[in-house]
Design an enzyme around this catalytic site. Structure first.
Site, PDB file in Angstrom:
ATOM      1  N   TYR A  64      48.750 103.626  61.499  1.00  0.00           N
ATOM      2  CA  TYR A  64      49.665 102.493  61.386  1.00  0.00           C
ATOM      3  C   TYR A  64      50.719 102.657  62.483  1.00  0.00           C
ATOM      4  O   TYR A  64      51.590 103.513  62.411  1.00  0.00           O
ATOM      5  CB  TYR A  64      50.328 102.445  60.014  1.00  0.00           C
ATOM      6  CG  TYR A  64      49.364 102.195  58.866  1.00  0.00           C
ATOM      7  CD1 TYR A  64      48.132 101.580  59.070  1.00  0.00           C
ATOM      8  CD2 TYR A  64      49.695 102.564  57.570  1.00  0.00           C
ATOM      9  CE1 TYR A  64      47.259 101.341  58.015  1.00  0.00           C
ATOM     10  CE2 TYR A  64      48.832 102.326  56.512  1.00  0.00           C
ATOM     11  CZ  TYR A  64      47.612 101.721  56.745  1.00  0.00           C
ATOM     12  OH  TYR A  64      46.754 101.490  55.701  1.00  0.00           O
ATOM     13  N   GLY A 216      47.123  89.837  48.716  1.00  0.00           N
ATOM     14  CA  GLY A 216      46.289  89.053  49.623  1.00  0.00           C
ATOM     15  C   GLY A 216      46.354  89.539  51.062  1.00  0.00           C
ATOM     16  O   GLY A 216      45.661  89.012  51.919  1.00  0.00           O
ATOM     17  N   PHE A 218      46.935  89.835  54.764  1.00  0.00           N
ATOM     18  CA  PHE A 218      47.314  88.897  55.824  1.00  0.00           C
ATOM     19  C   PHE A 218      47.040  87.440  55.423  1.00  0.00           C
ATOM     20  O   PHE A 218      47.388  86.515  56.141  1.00  0.00           O
ATOM     21  CB  PHE A 218      46.569  89.237  57.122  1.00  0.00           C
ATOM     22  CG  PHE A 218      46.886  90.631  57.605  1.00  0.00           C
ATOM     23  CD1 PHE A 218      48.153  90.939  58.086  1.00  0.00           C
ATOM     24  CD2 PHE A 218      45.940  91.646  57.528  1.00  0.00           C
ATOM     25  CE1 PHE A 218      48.465  92.222  58.509  1.00  0.00           C
ATOM     26  CE2 PHE A 218      46.229  92.939  57.947  1.00  0.00           C
ATOM     27  CZ  PHE A 218      47.500  93.228  58.443  1.00  0.00           C
ATOM     28  N   THR A 219      46.350  87.265  54.285  1.00  0.00           N
ATOM     29  CA  THR A 219      46.090  85.914  53.774  1.00  0.00           C
ATOM     30  C   THR A 219      46.743  85.825  52.395  1.00  0.00           C
ATOM     31  O   THR A 219      46.098  86.110  51.386  1.00  0.00           O
ATOM     32  CB  THR A 219      44.563  85.673  53.624  1.00  0.00           C
ATOM     33  OG1 THR A 219      43.917  86.240  54.768  1.00  0.00           O
ATOM     34  CG2 THR A 219      44.233  84.222  53.499  1.00  0.00           C
ATOM     35  N   PRO A 220      48.015  85.463  52.341  1.00  0.00           N
ATOM     36  CA  PRO A 220      48.737  85.512  51.065  1.00  0.00           C
ATOM     37  C   PRO A 220      48.019  84.749  49.945  1.00  0.00           C
ATOM     38  O   PRO A 220      47.444  83.682  50.184  1.00  0.00           O
ATOM     39  CB  PRO A 220      50.076  84.845  51.392  1.00  0.00           C
ATOM     40  CG  PRO A 220      50.228  84.937  52.871  1.00  0.00           C
ATOM     41  CD  PRO A 220      48.840  84.955  53.445  1.00  0.00           C
TER      42      PRO A 220
HETATM   43  N1  LIG Z   1      42.452 101.346  53.141  1.00  0.00           N
HETATM   44  C1  LIG Z   1      42.537 100.287  53.904  1.00  0.00           C
HETATM   45  O1  LIG Z   1      41.633  99.961  54.670  1.00  0.00           O
HETATM   46  C2  LIG Z   1      43.779  99.455  53.816  1.00  0.00           C
HETATM   47  C3  LIG Z   1      43.787  98.178  54.413  1.00  0.00           C
HETATM   48  C4  LIG Z   1      44.937  97.430  54.299  1.00  0.00           C
HETATM   49  C5  LIG Z   1      46.053  97.912  53.635  1.00  0.00           C
HETATM   50  N2  LIG Z   1      46.015  99.169  53.075  1.00  0.00           N
HETATM   51  C6  LIG Z   1      47.195  99.693  52.320  1.00  0.00           C
HETATM   52  O2  LIG Z   1      47.521  98.790  51.304  1.00  0.00           O
HETATM   53  C7  LIG Z   1      48.913  98.435  51.353  1.00  0.00           C
HETATM   54  C8  LIG Z   1      49.094  97.025  50.886  1.00  0.00           C
HETATM   55  O3  LIG Z   1      48.441  96.106  51.735  1.00  0.00           O
HETATM   56  P1  LIG Z   1      49.198  95.071  52.664  1.00  0.00           P
HETATM   57  O4  LIG Z   1      50.616  95.454  52.827  1.00  0.00           O
HETATM   58  O5  LIG Z   1      48.389  94.887  53.873  1.00  0.00           O
HETATM   59  O6  LIG Z   1      49.042  93.723  51.859  1.00  0.00           O
HETATM   60  P2  LIG Z   1      49.771  93.116  50.573  1.00  0.00           P
HETATM   61  O7  LIG Z   1      50.594  94.127  49.867  1.00  0.00           O
HETATM   62  O8  LIG Z   1      48.732  92.377  49.819  1.00  0.00           O
HETATM   63  O9  LIG Z   1      50.693  91.996  51.240  1.00  0.00           O
HETATM   64  C9  LIG Z   1      51.673  92.284  52.159  1.00  0.00           C
HETATM   65  C10 LIG Z   1      52.188  90.963  52.682  1.00  0.00           C
HETATM   66  O10 LIG Z   1      52.845  90.261  51.635  1.00  0.00           O
HETATM   67  C11 LIG Z   1      54.212  90.042  51.986  1.00  0.00           C
HETATM   68  N3  LIG Z   1      54.981  90.298  50.769  1.00  0.00           N
HETATM   69  C12 LIG Z   1      55.139  91.471  50.127  1.00  0.00           C
HETATM   70  N4  LIG Z   1      55.888  91.317  49.018  1.00  0.00           N
HETATM   71  C13 LIG Z   1      56.227  90.006  48.962  1.00  0.00           C
HETATM   72  C14 LIG Z   1      56.992  89.228  48.067  1.00  0.00           C
HETATM   73  N5  LIG Z   1      57.547  89.782  46.989  1.00  0.00           N
HETATM   74  N6  LIG Z   1      57.133  87.898  48.326  1.00  0.00           N
HETATM   75  C15 LIG Z   1      56.567  87.343  49.422  1.00  0.00           C
HETATM   76  N7  LIG Z   1      55.812  88.027  50.309  1.00  0.00           N
HETATM   77  C16 LIG Z   1      55.658  89.355  50.085  1.00  0.00           C
HETATM   78  C17 LIG Z   1      54.535  90.994  53.093  1.00  0.00           C
HETATM   79  O11 LIG Z   1      55.491  90.442  53.961  1.00  0.00           O
HETATM   80  P3  LIG Z   1      56.990  91.023  54.065  1.00  0.00           P
HETATM   81  O12 LIG Z   1      56.910  92.259  54.901  1.00  0.00           O
HETATM   82  O13 LIG Z   1      57.745  89.908  54.674  1.00  0.00           O
HETATM   83  O14 LIG Z   1      57.435  91.316  52.665  1.00  0.00           O
HETATM   84  C18 LIG Z   1      53.179  91.132  53.784  1.00  0.00           C
HETATM   85  O15 LIG Z   1      52.999  90.071  54.696  1.00  0.00           O
HETATM   86  C19 LIG Z   1      49.292  98.661  52.812  1.00  0.00           C
HETATM   87  O16 LIG Z   1      50.663  98.855  52.994  1.00  0.00           O
HETATM   88  C20 LIG Z   1      48.454  99.867  53.162  1.00  0.00           C
HETATM   89  O17 LIG Z   1      49.172 101.011  52.802  1.00  0.00           O
HETATM   90  C21 LIG Z   1      44.903  99.916  53.150  1.00  0.00           C
END
Ligand SMILES: NC(=O)c1ccc[n+]([C@@H]2O[C@H](COP(=O)([O-])OP(=O)(O)OC[C@H]3O[C@@H](n4cnc5c(N)ncnc54)[C@H](OP(=O)(O)O)[C@@H]3O)[C@@H](O)[C@H]2O)c1
Length: 288
Positions: A64, A216, A218-220
């Site tokens: 990351y 979601g 990158f696709t909320p």
């Molecule tokens: N193993 C793998 O291949 C893999 C792949 C992807 C991710 N991951 C892990 O999984 C974790 C979670 O995934 P992710 O962060 O990609 O996706 P996520 O948690 O589903 O969504 C994150 C997105 O939602 C927004 N968001 C978060 N809280 C919010 C709220 N309360 N209201 C409105 N928007 C909100 C964030 O923007 P803001 O920053 O503006 O809040 C960001 O754009 C990652 O941090 C990573 O550690 C692992």
């Protein structure tokens, strides 16, 4: 640090017990998970506030940024408070153009573990996930050699616990013959239910199922049912999506990602939402 307001605790091993509500650090890197954060001070503040609010497990990876997020974690939180578990991943590197490159040769995996240790300033990593498939979904391929390399480092005391990410049922079975798996991290949320079988299997075997993209990614997530349940509860649709995950199985753990303290607070508060059986039925229909 353990607190029922963070979704209760999950004991995965004698020395590994975590609150089910954690934090995913990937969003702290720049756009497309590449380069420095948009707001460095806020990134540091998010990490510190997560821990102040009781989060005791943070999901990260050297890829990351690359390196940016682990550097931020160390800057914000080192020396680490007792009980904080940092879960990292190996299996990929980043190209100079930000591309994602699989690097899963045993020697490279070992090098990645050493790099994580150095960056995070740790003598042993709390847990390391072998990240196998692409984000879009796992592919069946043998893992024994890759996982065996990590198990070797575990025996040497450099890794406390092992996990897998982006894997199939067969791959989990294959590596369990080598060493115990305490966590599986696959794509799963209220609208993306293709991994239902793995969620149930993890519950049956006492393995933490860390759902990535719980909101979601990158696709909320967008759904009329989420909006409706949120309105009735006076919550936000994001909170309802997280509460659904907590209620879905006793061993799901949450790693919602955010770069903002306001969203962090909102996400952590979701652990206290009570979803009725009717609300669960309504939400279950989203991903069917
Ligand atoms: N193993 C793998 O291949 C893999 C792949 C992807 C991710 N991951 C892990 O999984 C974790 C979670 O995934 P992710 O962060 O990609 O996706 P996520 O948690 O589903 O969504 C994150 C997105 O939602 C927004 N968001 C978060 N809280 C919010 C709220 N309360 N209201 C409105 N928007 C909100 C964030 O923007 P803001 O920053 O503006 O809040 C960001 O754009 C990652 O941090 C990573 O550690 C692992």
């Amino acid at each position: 640090m353990t607190d029922r307001t963070l979704g209760g605790t999950l004991k995965l091993a004698d020395d590994f017990e975590i609150n089910r509500m954690g934090y995913g650090a990937m969003q702290l890197a720049g756009p497309h998970v590449f380069g420095p954060p948009r707001d460095r001070d806020e990134a540091i503040a998010v990490l510190r506030e997560a821990v102040e609010l009781g989060v005791d497990h943070i999901d990260t990876a050297d890829f990351y940024g690359p390196y940016t997020v682990n550097d931020l974690i160390k800057e914000a939180l080192y020396p680490y408070p007792d009980g904080l578990r940092i879960v990292t991943k190996v299996g990929a590197r980043r190209g100079e153009d930000g591309s994602w490159i699989f690097r899963r040769e045993p020697e490279d995996l070992k090098a990645q573990v050493h790099e994580n240790l150095r960056r995070l300033g740790m003598e042993a990593l709390d847990a390391v996930n072998l990240r196998v498939g692409a984000v879009e979904g796992p592919q069946d391929e043998p893992l024994s050699e890759m996982f065996g390399a990590l198990a070797e480092l575990q025996r040497e005391g450099l890794i406390r616990h092992l996990g897998l990410s982006n894997v199939t049922d067969a791959q989990l079975t294959e590596v369990q013959a080598i060493a115990p798996v305490v966590t599986v991290q696959n794509l799963y949320n209220v609208a993306r239910r293709q991994d239902d079988g793995m969620v149930d299997r993890c519950a049956a075997e006492g393995i933490a199922y860390a759902a990535f993209f719980p909101l979601g990614g990158f696709t909320p997530l967008q759904s009329a049912a989420l909006d409706e349940v949120a309105r009735l509860l006076g919550a936000t649709p994001h909170q309802v999506a997280l509460a659904w995950l907590l209620r879905r199985s006793p061993t799901t753990v949450l790693i919602p990602g955010t770069s903002s303290r306001a969203h962090l607070r909102e996400n952590i508060a979701a652990a206290q939402l009570d979803l009725s059986a009717d609300a669960m039925t309504q939400l279950d229909a989203i991903g069917r």
